[in-house]
Design an enzyme around this catalytic site. Structure first.
Site, PDB file in Angstrom:
ATOM      1  N   TYR A  64       0.817  -1.210   0.000  1.00  0.00           N
ATOM      2  CA  TYR A  64       0.000   0.000   0.000  1.00  0.00           C
ATOM      3  C   TYR A  64       0.850   1.259   0.000  1.00  0.00           C
ATOM      4  CZ  TYR A  64       0.518   0.695   5.135  1.00  0.00           C
ATOM      5  OH  TYR A  64       0.981   0.919   6.408  1.00  0.00           O
ATOM      6  N   CYS A  65       0.214   2.359  -0.450  1.00  0.00           N
ATOM      7  CA  CYS A  65       0.829   3.684  -0.449  1.00  0.00           C
ATOM      8  C   CYS A  65      -0.272   4.705  -0.175  1.00  0.00           C
ATOM      9  CB  CYS A  65       1.555   3.953  -1.773  1.00  0.00           C
ATOM     10  SG  CYS A  65       0.438   4.124  -3.189  1.00  0.00           S
ATOM     11  N   ARG A  66      -0.076   5.914  -0.596  1.00  0.00           N
ATOM     12  CA  ARG A  66      -1.071   6.964  -0.359  1.00  0.00           C
ATOM     13  C   ARG A  66      -2.322   6.761  -1.220  1.00  0.00           C
ATOM     14  NH1 ARG A  66      -2.124  11.784  -2.927  1.00  0.00           N
ATOM     15  NH2 ARG A  66      -3.165  13.344  -1.648  1.00  0.00           N
ATOM     16  N   GLY A  68      -2.377   4.336  -4.180  1.00  0.00           N
ATOM     17  CA  GLY A  68      -2.394   3.097  -4.953  1.00  0.00           C
ATOM     18  C   GLY A  68      -1.460   3.107  -6.149  1.00  0.00           C
ATOM     19  N   MET A  93      -4.096   4.614   1.120  1.00  0.00           N
ATOM     20  CA  MET A  93      -4.536   5.145   2.404  1.00  0.00           C
ATOM     21  C   MET A  93      -5.620   6.213   2.251  1.00  0.00           C
ATOM     22  SD  MET A  93      -3.135   3.529   4.947  1.00  0.00           S
ATOM     23  CE  MET A  93      -3.677   2.147   3.940  1.00  0.00           C
TER      24      MET A  93
END
Length: 98
Positions: A64-66, A68, A93
């Protein structure tokens, strides 16, 4: 690369499932909010500095990241390194917190 939705991931976390989760955001982003797991920023993934998760090559790894996007890039990179079951958290997120 497969995708996983926030609903699917939340359900698995709530069920107490042991998951291999990888956050590829920068340290300051992780400090603001995270859902746990390993932390290897995308820049380190790009330079193949993934010794910390090398043992997970044949296991499911949820990235995961901010939003996608970076996690999608990380998933593709991990696949080229021999990881066989990587999943991208759709929407990252931003979606998780929405």
């Amino acid at each position: 690369m497969q995708n996983i939705t926030k609903e699917e991931l939340k359900q698995r976390i709530d069920a107490g499932e042991q998951l291999n989760i990888l956050d590829v955001r920068e340290p300051h982003e992780r400090a603001e909010f995270n859902i746990g797991g390993f932390h290897i920023p995308l820049g380190l993934v790009q330079t193949m500095q993934v010794d910390e998760i090398e043992h997970l090559k044949d296991e499911e790894v949820i990235v995961y990241c901010r939003s996608g996007n970076r996690s999608g890039q990380a998933c593709m990179l991990l696949e080229t390194m021999g990881f066989t079951n990587v999943k991208n958290l759709t929407g990252g997120m931003l979606n998780w917190q929405a």
